[in-house]
Write a protein that holds these residues in place. Structure first.
Motif, PDB file in Angstrom:
ATOM      1  N   ALA A  71     -36.249  81.997  28.429  1.00  0.00           N
ATOM      2  CA  ALA A  71     -37.423  81.220  28.370  1.00  0.00           C
ATOM      3  C   ALA A  71     -38.114  80.971  29.553  1.00  0.00           C
ATOM      4  CB  ALA A  71     -38.185  80.686  27.222  1.00  0.00           C
ATOM      5  N   GLN A  72     -36.913  79.704  30.024  1.00  0.00           N
ATOM      6  CA  GLN A  72     -37.013  78.644  31.282  1.00  0.00           C
ATOM      7  C   GLN A  72     -36.302  79.825  32.021  1.00  0.00           C
ATOM      8  OE1 GLN A  72     -34.056  76.000  30.302  1.00  0.00           O
ATOM      9  NE2 GLN A  72     -35.068  74.758  28.821  1.00  0.00           N
ATOM     10  N   CYS A  73     -35.445  80.242  32.617  1.00  0.00           N
ATOM     11  CA  CYS A  73     -35.070  81.498  33.146  1.00  0.00           C
ATOM     12  C   CYS A  73     -36.419  82.378  33.699  1.00  0.00           C
ATOM     13  CB  CYS A  73     -34.441  82.453  33.113  1.00  0.00           C
ATOM     14  SG  CYS A  73     -32.627  81.313  32.879  1.00  0.00           S
ATOM     15  N   ALA A  74     -36.770  82.840  32.653  1.00  0.00           N
ATOM     16  CA  ALA A  74     -38.295  83.848  33.106  1.00  0.00           C
ATOM     17  C   ALA A  74     -39.358  82.435  34.128  1.00  0.00           C
ATOM     18  CB  ALA A  74     -39.218  84.431  31.532  1.00  0.00           C
ATOM     19  N   MET A  75     -39.670  81.520  33.386  1.00  0.00           N
ATOM     20  CA  MET A  75     -39.935  80.737  33.830  1.00  0.00           C
ATOM     21  C   MET A  75     -40.335  80.129  35.220  1.00  0.00           C
ATOM     22  SD  MET A  75     -41.544  77.936  30.577  1.00  0.00           S
ATOM     23  CE  MET A  75     -40.101  77.515  29.655  1.00  0.00           C
ATOM     24  N   MET A  76     -39.260  79.911  35.479  1.00  0.00           N
ATOM     25  CA  MET A  76     -38.602  80.100  37.398  1.00  0.00           C
ATOM     26  C   MET A  76     -39.683  80.783  37.911  1.00  0.00           C
ATOM     27  SD  MET A  76     -36.654  76.655  36.731  1.00  0.00           S
ATOM     28  CE  MET A  76     -36.332  77.099  38.494  1.00  0.00           C
ATOM     29  N   VAL A  77     -39.745  81.937  37.568  1.00  0.00           N
ATOM     30  CA  VAL A  77     -40.183  82.798  38.131  1.00  0.00           C
ATOM     31  C   VAL A  77     -41.471  83.067  38.232  1.00  0.00           C
ATOM     32  CG1 VAL A  77     -37.827  83.580  38.772  1.00  0.00           C
ATOM     33  CG2 VAL A  77     -38.869  84.825  37.571  1.00  0.00           C
ATOM     34  N   ALA A  78     -42.135  82.856  37.435  1.00  0.00           N
ATOM     35  CA  ALA A  78     -43.274  83.023  37.035  1.00  0.00           C
ATOM     36  C   ALA A  78     -44.198  81.899  37.872  1.00  0.00           C
ATOM     37  CB  ALA A  78     -43.757  82.698  35.222  1.00  0.00           C
ATOM     38  N   ASP A  79     -45.599  82.599  38.496  1.00  0.00           N
ATOM     39  CA  ASP A  79     -46.503  82.412  39.328  1.00  0.00           C
ATOM     40  C   ASP A  79     -46.736  81.077  38.511  1.00  0.00           C
ATOM     41  OD1 ASP A  79     -46.244  83.413  41.463  1.00  0.00           O
ATOM     42  OD2 ASP A  79     -46.928  85.095  40.808  1.00  0.00           O
TER      43      ASP A  79
ATOM     44  N   GLU B  45     -36.297  81.157  53.327  1.00  0.00           N
ATOM     45  CA  GLU B  45     -36.028  82.586  54.354  1.00  0.00           C
ATOM     46  C   GLU B  45     -35.200  83.391  54.357  1.00  0.00           C
ATOM     47  OE1 GLU B  45     -39.345  81.555  57.494  1.00  0.00           O
ATOM     48  OE2 GLU B  45     -39.995  79.865  56.210  1.00  0.00           O
ATOM     49  N   ALA B  46     -35.985  84.774  54.247  1.00  0.00           N
ATOM     50  CA  ALA B  46     -35.501  85.851  54.380  1.00  0.00           C
ATOM     51  C   ALA B  46     -35.914  86.660  54.477  1.00  0.00           C
ATOM     52  CB  ALA B  46     -33.715  85.902  53.072  1.00  0.00           C
ATOM     53  N   ALA B  47     -35.685  88.187  55.407  1.00  0.00           N
ATOM     54  CA  ALA B  47     -36.083  89.281  55.569  1.00  0.00           C
ATOM     55  C   ALA B  47     -36.175  90.181  54.102  1.00  0.00           C
ATOM     56  CB  ALA B  47     -35.456  90.290  56.245  1.00  0.00           C
ATOM     57  N   LYS B  48     -35.294  90.341  53.666  1.00  0.00           N
ATOM     58  CA  LYS B  48     -35.062  90.721  51.904  1.00  0.00           C
ATOM     59  C   LYS B  48     -34.464  89.519  51.096  1.00  0.00           C
ATOM     60  CE  LYS B  48     -35.362  95.613  53.449  1.00  0.00           C
ATOM     61  NZ  LYS B  48     -34.792  96.875  53.301  1.00  0.00           N
ATOM     62  N   SER B  49     -35.322  88.939  49.962  1.00  0.00           N
ATOM     63  CA  SER B  49     -34.518  87.897  49.129  1.00  0.00           C
ATOM     64  C   SER B  49     -34.788  88.497  47.642  1.00  0.00           C
ATOM     65  CB  SER B  49     -35.420  87.051  49.337  1.00  0.00           C
ATOM     66  OG  SER B  49     -36.374  86.914  49.223  1.00  0.00           O
ATOM     67  N   ALA B  50     -34.263  88.846  46.954  1.00  0.00           N
ATOM     68  CA  ALA B  50     -34.679  88.774  45.516  1.00  0.00           C
ATOM     69  C   ALA B  50     -34.166  87.280  44.343  1.00  0.00           C
ATOM     70  CB  ALA B  50     -34.853  90.140  44.834  1.00  0.00           C
ATOM     71  N   GLN B  51     -34.138  87.558  43.137  1.00  0.00           N
ATOM     72  CA  GLN B  51     -33.849  86.311  41.738  1.00  0.00           C
ATOM     73  C   GLN B  51     -34.075  86.909  41.243  1.00  0.00           C
ATOM     74  OE1 GLN B  51     -35.538  82.293  41.832  1.00  0.00           O
ATOM     75  NE2 GLN B  51     -33.763  81.555  41.975  1.00  0.00           N
ATOM     76  N   VAL B  52     -32.227  86.596  40.694  1.00  0.00           N
ATOM     77  CA  VAL B  52     -32.200  86.616  38.917  1.00  0.00           C
ATOM     78  C   VAL B  52     -32.594  86.033  37.775  1.00  0.00           C
ATOM     79  CG1 VAL B  52     -30.531  88.245  37.705  1.00  0.00           C
ATOM     80  CG2 VAL B  52     -30.356  88.431  40.238  1.00  0.00           C
TER      81      VAL B  52
ATOM     82  N   GLY C 114     -25.258 100.804  32.219  1.00  0.00           N
ATOM     83  CA  GLY C 114     -24.564  99.532  32.052  1.00  0.00           C
ATOM     84  C   GLY C 114     -24.971  98.570  32.335  1.00  0.00           C
ATOM     85  N   LYS C 115     -24.382  97.765  33.671  1.00  0.00           N
ATOM     86  CA  LYS C 115     -25.963  96.025  34.117  1.00  0.00           C
ATOM     87  C   LYS C 115     -26.924  96.232  34.582  1.00  0.00           C
ATOM     88  CE  LYS C 115     -25.269  92.395  36.202  1.00  0.00           C
ATOM     89  NZ  LYS C 115     -23.588  91.090  37.483  1.00  0.00           N
ATOM     90  N   GLN C 116     -28.043  95.697  33.657  1.00  0.00           N
ATOM     91  CA  GLN C 116     -28.895  95.945  34.534  1.00  0.00           C
ATOM     92  C   GLN C 116     -30.121  94.329  35.038  1.00  0.00           C
ATOM     93  OE1 GLN C 116     -30.564  98.736  34.476  1.00  0.00           O
ATOM     94  NE2 GLN C 116     -29.040  99.470  34.084  1.00  0.00           N
ATOM     95  N   SER C 117     -29.473  94.087  36.176  1.00  0.00           N
ATOM     96  CA  SER C 117     -30.591  92.759  36.548  1.00  0.00           C
ATOM     97  C   SER C 117     -31.915  92.451  36.662  1.00  0.00           C
ATOM     98  CB  SER C 117     -30.158  92.412  38.164  1.00  0.00           C
ATOM     99  OG  SER C 117     -28.224  91.954  37.772  1.00  0.00           O
ATOM    100  N   HIS C 118     -32.760  91.631  36.255  1.00  0.00           N
ATOM    101  CA  HIS C 118     -33.975  91.619  35.958  1.00  0.00           C
ATOM    102  C   HIS C 118     -34.371  90.866  37.485  1.00  0.00           C
ATOM    103  CE1 HIS C 118     -33.788  93.611  31.712  1.00  0.00           C
ATOM    104  NE2 HIS C 118     -34.710  93.554  32.298  1.00  0.00           N
ATOM    105  N   VAL C 119     -35.190  91.230  38.404  1.00  0.00           N
ATOM    106  CA  VAL C 119     -35.238  90.372  39.484  1.00  0.00           C
ATOM    107  C   VAL C 119     -36.171  90.309  39.984  1.00  0.00           C
ATOM    108  CG1 VAL C 119     -33.065  90.621  40.200  1.00  0.00           C
ATOM    109  CG2 VAL C 119     -34.956  92.048  41.416  1.00  0.00           C
ATOM    110  N   ARG C 120     -36.840  88.884  40.206  1.00  0.00           N
ATOM    111  CA  ARG C 120     -38.260  88.881  41.145  1.00  0.00           C
ATOM    112  C   ARG C 120     -37.696  88.723  42.722  1.00  0.00           C
ATOM    113  NH1 ARG C 120     -43.881  85.244  41.360  1.00  0.00           N
ATOM    114  NH2 ARG C 120     -44.898  86.885  41.966  1.00  0.00           N
ATOM    115  N   VAL C 121     -39.045  89.962  43.569  1.00  0.00           N
ATOM    116  CA  VAL C 121     -38.731  90.259  45.050  1.00  0.00           C
ATOM    117  C   VAL C 121     -39.571  89.258  45.281  1.00  0.00           C
ATOM    118  CG1 VAL C 121     -38.396  91.111  46.741  1.00  0.00           C
ATOM    119  CG2 VAL C 121     -38.217  92.433  44.515  1.00  0.00           C
ATOM    120  N   TRP C 122     -38.782  88.547  46.451  1.00  0.00           N
ATOM    121  CA  TRP C 122     -39.323  87.034  47.069  1.00  0.00           C
ATOM    122  C   TRP C 122     -40.179  87.201  48.289  1.00  0.00           C
ATOM    123  CZ3 TRP C 122     -41.605  83.694  44.199  1.00  0.00           C
ATOM    124  CH2 TRP C 122     -40.813  83.490  43.087  1.00  0.00           C
ATOM    125  N   SER C 123     -39.262  87.993  49.243  1.00  0.00           N
ATOM    126  CA  SER C 123     -39.330  88.993  50.390  1.00  0.00           C
ATOM    127  C   SER C 123     -39.131  89.495  50.752  1.00  0.00           C
ATOM    128  CB  SER C 123     -39.341  88.034  51.378  1.00  0.00           C
ATOM    129  OG  SER C 123     -37.854  87.674  51.423  1.00  0.00           O
ATOM    130  N   GLY C 124     -39.717  90.871  51.523  1.00  0.00           N
ATOM    131  CA  GLY C 124     -39.850  92.211  51.961  1.00  0.00           C
ATOM    132  C   GLY C 124     -39.464  93.347  50.941  1.00  0.00           C
TER     133      GLY C 124
END
Length: 656
Positions: A90-98, A289-296, A306-316
């Protein structure tokens, strides 16, 4: 895929087990038209909690993620597990939530179960709202629950609406304190705007003034208007609410009944108007800041996929074929519960899955330039452990690989071999989390795993001194084996360890064999006569003899071990057990029960004090034997509404 030119926003739903988060999650998706019909958690037809283990336990065991449109805006909702044992997910999800919606039931005595979540949100300055669920229950009180919640929140709570009740006290609707409009509720129907009930006018005015006064604490202009009896415009009130929420200065409070679909539309509209943008969230987090960025924020393994990474896209815009942190992006997918639709690319704010990102780990900030550090909550310290074994030794390789995948997917779970006992130890936050993990392991490997309580690393020591002679002699043709030693064995103070002294004179034992004597002594003490090490012993080599032909290192090792084996029973040996220094944390009202848990496990209380930074919580310190620690966290949570936690470290050895 949804048009995300304005940036998709993310709302995480958190709260204690059984608060109704998954039902609210279902309501939101149905109201937004993301699913054709509203499923039921009770009937096992909900979009969330669709896994076999979640269905069997009727509780969230992982994140439920769904992306959808609402009134032309792109959104992702993340329904988080409510068990305190799964709080890191839950903490990991809260970190990327608005914005985070904290869901609770209307029982004031259970408000304390929100403490871990509210503390995390307040500590991280994450904007959040409260939704008091199950208001259709008899005797449910918004006011009583509001006051109980305020006692554990470091941010001021702001009531955004008040309930309308019929003559029998049943909840029939609500009054919005900003628009000053009244609405009638009926189960599974859209709310209907009605005239303000006459008996509500004074109550509404008082509640609205309280709300405005709270907002005025953060706006001097509004404060002056109130002092001069000038009614602020509705637009100004909304502006204050939005600004203060986004700065995490206030916590708006809503209520309703997710089971009856009441209060959901009002909550969704508040989210739509008030929640920060992805850019504001990225700025709050201080992301590079980055042209393209996301966070797992979550990692999983999905069978053949196989492996699945849930990410939030931050830029680009992140798309198939891009290279982030050295991994090539593939199979960009948009989640809707257990189903993922391949979309090929995703823009700012979006939550998507990326397939087979071999090097990506939960918390990683992904850019084209490689690894960039970003703040991320550390997994909590393990509080519960199991010893695992397989039926066949050959299966251990397969199990080890599966454990590595498990620990990557669930960072709050650790697996390692205990070098002393040889056991494979699985550690986590509690019995529920590890039982869920075992189901996952068995499904992943097809192995039948045996679980047991980890072996306690006992020790032995002595309380009396002795001098012991021993001779090793063996003749079997050719060179034989000969060594003769005399050892003085003495106890040392607790915690001293082991000491070896050579007092040989005149070459009775040649210098080249003295290290072999020490090696033989150490080998005996490491195993001990009963299978556990002997500690706090001093051994002095005082005399001996040798043979010019038959003596050897091995012969002196055997002679020394024999001397120790004969000496130990004469030294009044005792068994020692490890004692842990334990800090047990729980709400203050449960402190007496927590103390009884410690003393009931042969513990020695060291005292208790207020838990720093946690209003209404205490920490109880105690010394407790490791043999009594096995299921202590289970008992602790059983007396503290499921929220108690502990830390533990080795302190000393004591006589059993």
């Amino acid at each position: 895929m949804t048009d995300q030119s304005n940036g998709a926003r993310v709302a995480a739903l958190v709260g204690p087990y059984s608060s109704g988060k998954t039902t609210l999650f279902e309501d939101i998706l149905f109201s937004a038209g993301a699913i054709p019909r509203r499923g039921s958690v009770k009937d096992g037809t909900s979009l969330g909690d669709s896994g076999a283990e979640a269905r069997a336990r009727t509780m969230s065991t992982d994140l439920n993620i769904a992306s959808f449109d609402y009134l032309g805006d792109a959104w992702t909702a993340i329904d988080c597990p409510g068990s305190v044992e799964l709080i890191h997910d839950a903490q990991c999800a809260m970190m990327v939530a608005d914005v985070v919606v904290v869901v609770c039931d209307p029982k004031p005595e259970r408000a304390v179960t929100l403490s871990p979540v509210l503390h995390f949100l307040d500590d991280r300055n994450i904007p959040h709202m409260l939704y008091i669920n199950k208001m259709d229950q008899e005797d449910a009180s918004v006011r009583a629950t509001f006051e109980a919640l305020q006692a554990i929140s470091s941010r001021p709570l702001l009531l955004r609406e008040i309930p309308i009740r019929d003559a029998d006290g049943q909840l029939t609707g609500m009054v919005d304190l900003v628009s000053e409009r009244a609405f009638r509720w009926e189960p599974h129907k859209k709310s209907e705007m009605i005239s303000m009930p006459k008996d509500m006018a004074a109550l509404e005015e008082g509640a609205r003034n309280t709300m405005l006064e709270s907002l005025a604490d953060f706006d001097d202009a509004l404060m002056m208007e109130l002092l001069e009896d000038v009614a602020p415009s509705t637009g100004d009130v909304y502006e204050n609410l939005v600004r203060d929420l986004r700065k995490d200065l206030i916590v708006p409070v809503f209520f309703g009944s997710a089971e009856n679909e009441n209060g959901v539309t009002r909550l969704m509209k508040a989210l739509r108007h008030d929640a920060p943008s992805p850019a504001e969230t990225a700025a709050r987090l201080g992301l590079p800041e980055a042209a393209k960025s996301a966070q797992v924020f979550n990692t999983g393994y999905a069978g053949k996929a196989g492996k699945q990474s849930h990410v939030r896209v931050w830029s680009g815009e992140i798309g198939d074929g891009d290279v982030l942190n050295g991994d090539r992006v593939a199979n960009v997918g948009q989640p809707l519960g257990a189903k993922t639709t391949l979309v090929g690319k995703a823009g700012p704010g979006a939550v998507v899955t990326l397939g087979r990102m071999a090097e990506a780990r939960t918390g990683d900030f992904l850019t084209e330039g490689g690894t960039t550090k970003a703040d991320w909550p550390a997994p909590p310290t393990p509080m519960f452990a199991l010893a695992l074994s397989t039926d066949h030794h050959a299966d251990e390789v397969r199990l080890s690989a599966a454990l590595a995948r498990l620990s990557e997917a669930h960072p709050s779970i650790r697996a390692a071999h205990d070098p002393e006992t040889g056991e494979l130890i699985l550690e986590g936050q509690g019995a529920i989390q590890l039982q869920i993990a075992l189901k996952e392991l068995e499904a992943d490997t097809g192995l039948s795993l045996t679980q047991d309580i980890p072996t306690v690393p006992f020790r032995g020591t002595i309380t009396k001194s002795i001098t012991q002679k021993a001779r090793h002699k063996k003749q079997s043709g050719g060179h034989g084996e000969f060594a003769d030693v005399e050892l003085e064995v003495k106890p040392l103070p607790r915690g001293t360890g082991f000491a070896f002294v050579d007092r040989i004179v005149g070459g009775a034992v040649p210098k080249q064999y003295i290290p072999a004597v020490e090696k033989g002594v150490r080998a005996f003490l490491d195993k001990g006569p009963d299978g556990y090490p002997i500690v706090d012993v001093a051994v002095t080599l005082v005399d001996g003899s040798h043979h010019n032909v038959d003596s050897s290192d091995m012969a002196f090792q055997k002679a020394a071990a024999k001397a120790m084996g004969e000496a130990l029973p004469k030294c009044a040996p005792i068994k020692l057990e490890p004692v842990q220094k334990v800090t047990l944390s729980a709400p203050s009202e449960f402190t007496p029960k927590v103390q009884r848990i410690a003393t009931g496990r042969r513990g020695q209380l060291l005292g208790f004090d207020a838990k720093p930074g946690w209003p209404g919580w205490d920490e109880v310190q105690a010394l407790i034997p490791a043999a009594e620690m096995g299921d202590i966290v289970t008992e602790l949570r059983s007396v503290s509404l499921g929220v108690g936690t502990l830390t533990s470290e080795f302190d000393h050895l004591q006589k059993v």
